[in-house]
Design a protein around this motif. Sequence first.
Motif, short mmCIF file in Angstrom:
data_model
loop_
_atom_site.label_atom_id
_atom_site.label_comp_id
_atom_site.label_asym_id
_atom_site.label_seq_id
_atom_site.Cartn_x
_atom_site.Cartn_y
_atom_site.Cartn_z
N UNK A 133 -6.35 4.75 10.53
CA UNK A 133 -6.67 4.24 9.19
C UNK A 133 -7.97 3.45 9.22
N UNK A 134 -8.09 2.53 10.19
CA UNK A 134 -9.30 1.71 10.28
C UNK A 134 -10.53 2.57 10.53
N UNK A 144 0.84 -1.20 0.00
CA UNK A 144 0.00 0.00 0.00
C UNK A 144 0.87 1.25 0.00
N UNK A 145 0.54 2.15 -0.90
CA UNK A 145 1.32 3.39 -1.08
C UNK A 145 0.67 4.58 -0.39
N UNK A 146 -0.64 4.56 -0.23
CA UNK A 146 -1.36 5.66 0.42
C UNK A 146 -2.64 5.09 1.02
N UNK A 147 -2.70 5.02 2.35
CA UNK A 147 -3.83 4.38 3.02
C UNK A 147 -5.09 5.22 3.03
N UNK A 148 -4.98 6.49 2.71
CA UNK A 148 -6.15 7.36 2.76
C UNK A 148 -6.71 7.67 1.37
N UNK A 149 -6.39 6.81 0.41
CA UNK A 149 -6.94 6.99 -0.93
C UNK A 149 -7.05 5.62 -1.59
N UNK A 150 -7.79 5.55 -2.69
CA UNK A 150 -8.02 4.28 -3.36
C UNK A 150 -7.19 4.20 -4.63
N UNK A 186 -17.87 -2.15 6.29
CA UNK A 186 -18.45 -2.95 7.37
C UNK A 186 -17.45 -3.85 8.08
N UNK A 187 -16.24 -3.97 7.54
CA UNK A 187 -15.27 -4.83 8.18
C UNK A 187 -13.98 -4.89 7.39
N UNK A 237 -9.34 -4.67 2.63
CA UNK A 237 -8.07 -5.06 3.23
C UNK A 237 -7.45 -3.95 4.05
N UNK A 238 -6.86 -4.34 5.17
CA UNK A 238 -5.84 -3.53 5.84
C UNK A 238 -4.63 -4.44 6.01
#
Length: 592
Positions: A275-276, A93-99, A285-286, A131-132
Amino acid sequence: MKSNKANIYHVFTRLFGNTNTTNKPWGTKEENGVGKFNDFTDLALEEIKKLGITHIWYTGVPHHGIIGDFPEIGVESDDPDIIKGRAGSPYAVRDYYQVNPDLAVDVTKRMEEYEALIARTHNHRMKVIMDIVPNHISRHYVGKNNPEGVEDFGVDDDNTVEFDRNNNFYYIPGEAFQVPDPRNNYRPLGGEKHALSDGKFDEFPAKWTGNGSRLAKPDFDDWYETVKINYGVRPDGSKDFDELPEDSKNWDWKRHFEFWQNKDVPDSWKKYRDIALFWLGKKVDGFRFDMAEMVPVEFWSYLNSHIKNRNPDAFLVAEVYNPGLYRDFIFKGKMDYLYDKVELYDTLKHIMYGYGSTDDLPLIFERQKDIAHHMLHFLENHDEQRIASPEFALNPWKALPAMVVSATVSTSPTMIYFGQEVGEPAAEKAGFGDPSRTSIFDYIGVPQHQKWMNGGKFDGGQLTDNEKALRNYYSEILNFTLDNEALSGEYADLHSFNRIQNQAYGSKQYAFARWSENQKLIIVTNFDEHHWVNTKLQLSPFVFEAWNLEIGEREISEVMFGKKKTTLCVFESFVEIDLELGPWESAVFEVK
């Protein structure tokens, strides 16, 4: 009569809607195509729902390393020397706050398109899992979309030391990172020239690699595209944070949440908590947590209790492969579900190969008696070989007895991987990905799945009659698990008793009972590829006593597929049914 079962449709988001059939090795997205969030239309989602699905796990959503520029959003290409494939690993993952911008029709509105997909999924009465990846992030992490007050990973690290509890990474002071030596004639992008592909990547000092390698020049088989996150575990394995007391295994998530209040925890814990909670705010939802056992269980207690505090119904699934850790991660780490790979999946795979025995199954279910509900069952996922691949079973029908067992034997969730239900063999040579597993690293098509998509009609219009029948079989199984309350009730093994009592019942058959107050089921499967089973199956003394059946003879019906009837005879001291099963056949008889 409804059960409380959950059925998960695990889908690789980038591949689902791709209708391009070129499948050129190392092909670009222009050549091979790429699926989008918008390909999950209302029609597609309704057909997934009708399959018997309650949750969709969208894999590859967070922005991860990709080859290619996106000038509209100021994103430059990643370096091919630290990217696997052309499309990149979803677990770097390169940026957790974007898709992932690849997934959007309009990259400037990529988050809005994902939010719309979440809303559509909910409109079709299914829940969303994403995913996280807590153990590692991309070696080229660039947080361009951090919410206000969120610092990027590593910004405040002291990189002159190998370890500090509040560093986000582990360092190799004084040494620069070196790209690993390639193996088996590997060349990034298949040898295509690229401005950044020079065998180098600028990182000083070098960081530990995602799988824990402490070498400045990791091995080619290491997870060299990622760096390991520091959770306050010292290099010698000792912990630089408060540990949970032993009785915490008996606590509910609320008590775990209270335990962590006002405690000083490492910075990485807070970053992943934020992040979560960010994604929960987007109505996810999960989560499915990648390689969870590589992260200390105390962190999971902290994170999952914070998640449950925000959403008590959050659906939390973890990838854990060490059976000795299962109970810690469930009871102390507050995971809802763990992959049942090492015990159930591997055993069923051996049986499907032809050299395993169903005699091993009762031992697994006995060992897992206290955690059976928490073990996620599957026969395919993005890491495992496709059932229909030549390297595995070749014939997808060979897996159906295993599917019946895994879906009905306990109250745990069942997961299928997109394309499994139509016999996808994953035969393409995509680039970095190996045949027998649908590549998660490359732009590629999924041929059998594309036949079901039928150009966006999602009606199976290009499938053969045999392939349509296979999908219908999966649908029958999955919907049956949702509609029958006995599958939320009791379980008892019938196999071991019949192996002793009945010479005609062998190590290629498996039988068990499931029941509730209002429903009694006898479930039998035949894994044998060539031979019929003709015998009288007996109920074990335990089931005989629990069911308290009236003496006499009666007809009972098969209720999952509705294809047959048989006779059940109740005597003073035992019960038996006439059983006839063909090769690979399964049956569920209801006793009324």
